[in-house]
Design a protein around this motif. Structure first.
Motif, PDB file in Angstrom:
ATOM      1  N   TYR A   1       4.534  -1.101   4.040  1.00  0.00           N
ATOM      2  CA  TYR A   1       3.876   0.100   3.531  1.00  0.00           C
ATOM      3  C   TYR A   1       4.127   1.242   4.505  1.00  0.00           C
ATOM      4  O   TYR A   1       3.862   1.126   5.694  1.00  0.00           O
ATOM      5  CB  TYR A   1       2.386  -0.221   3.360  1.00  0.00           C
TER       6      TYR A   1
ATOM      7  N   SER B   1       2.923   4.550   5.601  1.00  0.00           N
ATOM      8  CA  SER B   1       1.840   5.525   5.528  1.00  0.00           C
ATOM      9  C   SER B   1       2.344   6.920   5.890  1.00  0.00           C
ATOM     10  O   SER B   1       1.802   7.926   5.467  1.00  0.00           O
ATOM     11  CB  SER B   1       0.689   5.120   6.444  1.00  0.00           C
TER      12      SER B   1
ATOM     13  N   SER C   1      -4.588  -7.622  -0.415  1.00  0.00           N
ATOM     14  CA  SER C   1      -4.652  -6.200  -0.743  1.00  0.00           C
ATOM     15  C   SER C   1      -6.114  -5.778  -0.687  1.00  0.00           C
ATOM     16  O   SER C   1      -7.012  -6.617  -0.554  1.00  0.00           O
ATOM     17  CB  SER C   1      -4.098  -5.939  -2.150  1.00  0.00           C
TER      18      SER C   1
ATOM     19  N   ASN D   1      -6.240  -3.924   5.594  1.00  0.00           N
ATOM     20  CA  ASN D   1      -5.961  -3.864   4.145  1.00  0.00           C
ATOM     21  C   ASN D   1      -6.384  -5.131   3.406  1.00  0.00           C
ATOM     22  O   ASN D   1      -5.841  -5.442   2.342  1.00  0.00           O
ATOM     23  CB  ASN D   1      -4.475  -3.596   3.874  1.00  0.00           C
TER      24      ASN D   1
ATOM     25  N   TYR E   1      -0.885   4.989  -0.962  1.00  0.00           N
ATOM     26  CA  TYR E   1      -0.305   3.947  -1.818  1.00  0.00           C
ATOM     27  C   TYR E   1      -1.065   2.626  -1.762  1.00  0.00           C
ATOM     28  O   TYR E   1      -1.209   1.942  -2.771  1.00  0.00           O
ATOM     29  CB  TYR E   1       1.164   3.708  -1.430  1.00  0.00           C
ATOM     30  N   ASN E   2      -1.548   2.271  -0.569  1.00  0.00           N
ATOM     31  CA  ASN E   2      -2.245   0.986  -0.439  1.00  0.00           C
ATOM     32  C   ASN E   2      -3.637   1.001  -1.076  1.00  0.00           C
ATOM     33  O   ASN E   2      -4.335  -0.012  -1.086  1.00  0.00           O
ATOM     34  CB  ASN E   2      -2.335   0.546   1.026  1.00  0.00           C
TER      35      ASN E   2
END
Length: 267
Positions: free
Chosen positions: A178, A180, A193, A66, A221-222
């Protein structure tokens, strides 16, 4: 041409139902070359390079974890890992649970045993982990001045829920948590990020380009921050509702070659 750099998430976005690249996707990525096609994922580099080989674009930079690790060939453009005190606390909190921990640094992946979760990830990413106790990994990394680019926690939804809330409460200033899936927590350093990773690429590799010249694809979301920041943020139609809301454009699902179809349409 306004768009001169393509960045895409992998799982749930680029790969098909068999978690592989379709012939159409490979063909479209090859067709739009020499436009750089950059893979940007929470995966480790080793879990991404075989895909690059299939595209025939192994010279393109990679964004792993990420944005925690950005590579241009063997050159590290950026590396941010989690403080070992956070790793130690996470190991301790999981000690008396059934939660599986996977620890990642660059192309190193460590598990305590080849349990259900390790085998599942191995199947998904085509990478085999090294078996080593969490404490041994922690001590080695402390001695070598290294840390985890990613910590992955997998297990029963209720245990994962408790762990998530505990870690968020204690370390929200240091880490990004996070989910997933309901049974997964992916942990990375707070400062990174996918958006910050693309900014590094533009600064160090493609200084002639700006965010306006970038297309990005995502589903989860990421990916939200990245999709909002680039010139064209594209969600596959199987994406989360929050992702669909922020996307400039929505393409077909990952299972129906959504990324390939939009590349064909735009280029």
């Amino acid at each position: 041409m306004k768009y001169q750099l393509v960045c895409t998430d992998i799982d749930g976005t680029l790969l098909n139902k068999d978690r592989e690249l379709s012939d159409l996707t490979i063909a479209q990525v090859k067709r739009i070359s020499p436009i750089p096609f950059v893979l940007i994922s929470s995966r480790m580099p080793k879990g991404m390079r075989h895909l690059q080989h299939q595209f025939g674009n192994i010279s393109t930079p990679l964004i792993a974890y990420n944005g925690g690790l950005i590579l241009d060939g063997d050159k590290i453009l950026h590396s941010t890992f989690i403080n070992n005190s956070v790793l130690e606390a996470t190991i301790n909190k999981c000690a008396n649970t059934n939660i599986h921990l996977s620890l990642f640094h660059a192309d190193e992946w460590y598990v305590q045993s080849m349990d259900y979760w390790a085998k599942r990830e191995e199947n998904n990413t085509k990478v085999t982990p090294t078996i080593k106790s969490h404490i041994d990994v922690l001590n080695t990394w402390k001695n070598e001045g290294k840390g985890a680019h990613k910590i992955m926690c997998m297990g029963d939804e209720n245990e994962i829920d408790v762990l998530y809330k505990t870690l968020e409460n204690e370390f929200s200033e240091e880490i990004m948590l996070y989910r997933s899936k309901e049974t997964y927590i992916e942990i990375s350093h707070k400062s990174i990020s996918k958006k910050t990773a693309i900014e590094v690429l533009l600064r160090k590799i493609y200084p002639q380009l700006s965010m306006e010249n970038v297309i990005a694809f995502g589903d989860n979301y990421n990916d939200i921050e990245m999709l909002k920041a680039v010139g064209l943020g594209v969600a596959v139609s199987n994406a989360n509702d929050e992702v669909l809301k922020v996307a400039n454009k929505i393409t077909d699902t990952n299972k129906n070659d959504g990324v390939a179809k939009l590349l064909k349409e735009l280029f």
